[in-house]
Write a protein that holds these residues in place. Sequence first.
Motif, PDB file in Angstrom:
ATOM      1  N   LEU A 298      31.143  48.648  41.342  1.00  0.00           N
ATOM      2  CA  LEU A 298      31.087  47.750  40.180  1.00  0.00           C
ATOM      3  C   LEU A 298      31.386  46.314  40.601  1.00  0.00           C
ATOM      4  CD1 LEU A 298      32.872  49.918  37.467  1.00  0.00           C
ATOM      5  CD2 LEU A 298      30.454  49.269  37.510  1.00  0.00           C
ATOM      6  N   ALA A 299      32.365  46.159  41.482  1.00  0.00           N
ATOM      7  CA  ALA A 299      32.741  44.827  41.968  1.00  0.00           C
ATOM      8  C   ALA A 299      31.592  44.194  42.745  1.00  0.00           C
ATOM      9  CB  ALA A 299      33.987  44.923  42.843  1.00  0.00           C
ATOM     10  N   VAL A 300      30.939  44.965  43.587  1.00  0.00           N
ATOM     11  CA  VAL A 300      29.804  44.444  44.365  1.00  0.00           C
ATOM     12  C   VAL A 300      28.692  44.001  43.417  1.00  0.00           C
ATOM     13  CG1 VAL A 300      27.972  45.076  45.994  1.00  0.00           C
ATOM     14  CG2 VAL A 300      30.340  45.734  46.462  1.00  0.00           C
ATOM     15  N   GLY A 301      28.415  44.810  42.390  1.00  0.00           N
ATOM     16  CA  GLY A 301      27.388  44.440  41.415  1.00  0.00           C
ATOM     17  C   GLY A 301      27.711  43.141  40.702  1.00  0.00           C
ATOM     18  N   LEU A 302      28.963  42.975  40.301  1.00  0.00           N
ATOM     19  CA  LEU A 302      29.382  41.738  39.633  1.00  0.00           C
ATOM     20  C   LEU A 302      29.255  40.549  40.571  1.00  0.00           C
ATOM     21  CD1 LEU A 302      30.638  40.132  37.317  1.00  0.00           C
ATOM     22  CD2 LEU A 302      32.899  40.920  38.102  1.00  0.00           C
TER      23      LEU A 302
ATOM     24  N   ARG B  60      27.019  28.791  32.563  1.00  0.00           N
ATOM     25  CA  ARG B  60      27.536  29.514  31.397  1.00  0.00           C
ATOM     26  C   ARG B  60      26.730  30.766  31.091  1.00  0.00           C
ATOM     27  NH1 ARG B  60      30.303  26.296  27.183  1.00  0.00           N
ATOM     28  NH2 ARG B  60      30.868  24.296  28.058  1.00  0.00           N
ATOM     29  N   THR B  61      25.841  31.147  31.988  1.00  0.00           N
ATOM     30  CA  THR B  61      24.980  32.302  31.741  1.00  0.00           C
ATOM     31  C   THR B  61      25.394  33.473  32.620  1.00  0.00           C
ATOM     32  OG1 THR B  61      23.391  31.506  33.391  1.00  0.00           O
ATOM     33  CG2 THR B  61      23.033  30.830  31.105  1.00  0.00           C
ATOM     34  N   GLY B  62      24.737  34.624  32.413  1.00  0.00           N
ATOM     35  CA  GLY B  62      25.052  35.801  33.216  1.00  0.00           C
ATOM     36  C   GLY B  62      26.522  36.155  33.096  1.00  0.00           C
ATOM     37  N   PRO B  63      27.149  36.538  34.199  1.00  0.00           N
ATOM     38  CA  PRO B  63      28.558  36.924  34.125  1.00  0.00           C
ATOM     39  C   PRO B  63      29.483  35.753  33.793  1.00  0.00           C
ATOM     40  CG  PRO B  63      27.771  37.006  36.393  1.00  0.00           C
ATOM     41  CD  PRO B  63      26.585  36.744  35.520  1.00  0.00           C
ATOM     42  N   TYR B  64      28.988  34.529  33.909  1.00  0.00           N
ATOM     43  CA  TYR B  64      29.806  33.354  33.571  1.00  0.00           C
ATOM     44  C   TYR B  64      30.014  33.223  32.061  1.00  0.00           C
ATOM     45  CZ  TYR B  64      29.502  32.179  38.434  1.00  0.00           C
ATOM     46  OH  TYR B  64      29.616  32.232  39.800  1.00  0.00           O
ATOM     47  N   ARG B  65      29.344  34.056  31.256  1.00  0.00           N
ATOM     48  CA  ARG B  65      29.618  34.107  29.815  1.00  0.00           C
ATOM     49  C   ARG B  65      30.952  34.790  29.551  1.00  0.00           C
ATOM     50  NH1 ARG B  65      24.868  37.470  27.609  1.00  0.00           N
ATOM     51  NH2 ARG B  65      25.271  38.445  29.609  1.00  0.00           N
ATOM     52  N   PHE B  66      31.354  35.685  30.476  1.00  0.00           N
ATOM     53  CA  PHE B  66      32.538  36.514  30.280  1.00  0.00           C
ATOM     54  C   PHE B  66      33.671  36.189  31.247  1.00  0.00           C
ATOM     55  CE2 PHE B  66      28.713  38.893  29.179  1.00  0.00           C
ATOM     56  CZ  PHE B  66      28.939  39.061  27.823  1.00  0.00           C
TER      57      PHE B  66
ATOM     58  N   PRO C 210      33.743  34.774  37.979  1.00  0.00           N
ATOM     59  CA  PRO C 210      33.311  36.156  38.208  1.00  0.00           C
ATOM     60  C   PRO C 210      33.325  36.583  39.677  1.00  0.00           C
ATOM     61  CG  PRO C 210      31.444  34.804  37.592  1.00  0.00           C
ATOM     62  CD  PRO C 210      32.676  33.964  37.410  1.00  0.00           C
ATOM     63  N   GLN C 211      33.157  35.638  40.603  1.00  0.00           N
ATOM     64  CA  GLN C 211      33.213  36.038  42.012  1.00  0.00           C
ATOM     65  C   GLN C 211      34.637  36.387  42.416  1.00  0.00           C
ATOM     66  OE1 GLN C 211      31.107  32.548  43.285  1.00  0.00           O
ATOM     67  NE2 GLN C 211      29.305  33.758  43.827  1.00  0.00           N
ATOM     68  N   TYR C 212      35.620  35.635  41.939  1.00  0.00           N
ATOM     69  CA  TYR C 212      37.013  35.991  42.191  1.00  0.00           C
ATOM     70  C   TYR C 212      37.346  37.296  41.473  1.00  0.00           C
ATOM     71  CZ  TYR C 212      37.764  31.199  43.911  1.00  0.00           C
ATOM     72  OH  TYR C 212      37.706  30.012  44.609  1.00  0.00           O
ATOM     73  N   THR C 213      36.870  37.438  40.247  1.00  0.00           N
ATOM     74  CA  THR C 213      37.104  38.666  39.487  1.00  0.00           C
ATOM     75  C   THR C 213      36.533  39.866  40.233  1.00  0.00           C
ATOM     76  OG1 THR C 213      37.063  37.428  37.414  1.00  0.00           O
ATOM     77  CG2 THR C 213      36.712  39.813  37.258  1.00  0.00           C
ATOM     78  N   ALA C 214      35.319  39.720  40.762  1.00  0.00           N
ATOM     79  CA  ALA C 214      34.705  40.805  41.525  1.00  0.00           C
ATOM     80  C   ALA C 214      35.532  41.140  42.760  1.00  0.00           C
ATOM     81  CB  ALA C 214      33.283  40.418  41.934  1.00  0.00           C
ATOM     82  N   SER C 215      36.047  40.122  43.419  1.00  0.00           N
ATOM     83  CA  SER C 215      36.877  40.363  44.597  1.00  0.00           C
ATOM     84  C   SER C 215      38.161  41.094  44.219  1.00  0.00           C
ATOM     85  CB  SER C 215      37.209  39.041  45.289  1.00  0.00           C
ATOM     86  OG  SER C 215      36.021  38.438  45.780  1.00  0.00           O
TER      87      SER C 215
END
Length: 132
Positions: free
Chosen positions: A11-15, A41-47, A51-56
């Motif tokens: 899931l993290a790799v996908g994000l 502000r699009t894609g995962p940046y809406r949430f 998101p790259q730190y979140t994925a890590s």
Amino acid sequence: SVPGGAVVTLLAVGLFVSATRTFRAAGTPIPGNLPTTTIVRTGPYRFSRNPQYTASIIGLIGLSLGANSMLTVLMSAVMIGVYVLMALVEEEWLKQLYGAPYRDYSRETSRFLDVQGLLALLDRKKPSRQAG
């Protein structure tokens, strides 16, 4: 558990891949040491503003679950702390760079993960059970 850790890590790799693709589509350079060109502000940046730190961070949690090792948990905790600090420092820099538009984005978007926003999106995508 190894299977649970593997699922979380995938899931993290996908994000991470989604965030990277969204950045590139917006014309923002990767790696992040190059000048930022826009607030995405699009894609995962809406949430998530990060998101790259979140994925890590999610990947480190998956690694810890899969490895089932106290040393891995300890090292992951240290790295998670580093990612949090990096996000805080980077956000201050982005506030100085973009001013009010970034402060608005910060008020509207969670630093790491807007779980309620994701759940609302998933709820909207469910097929209606109403008889037609």
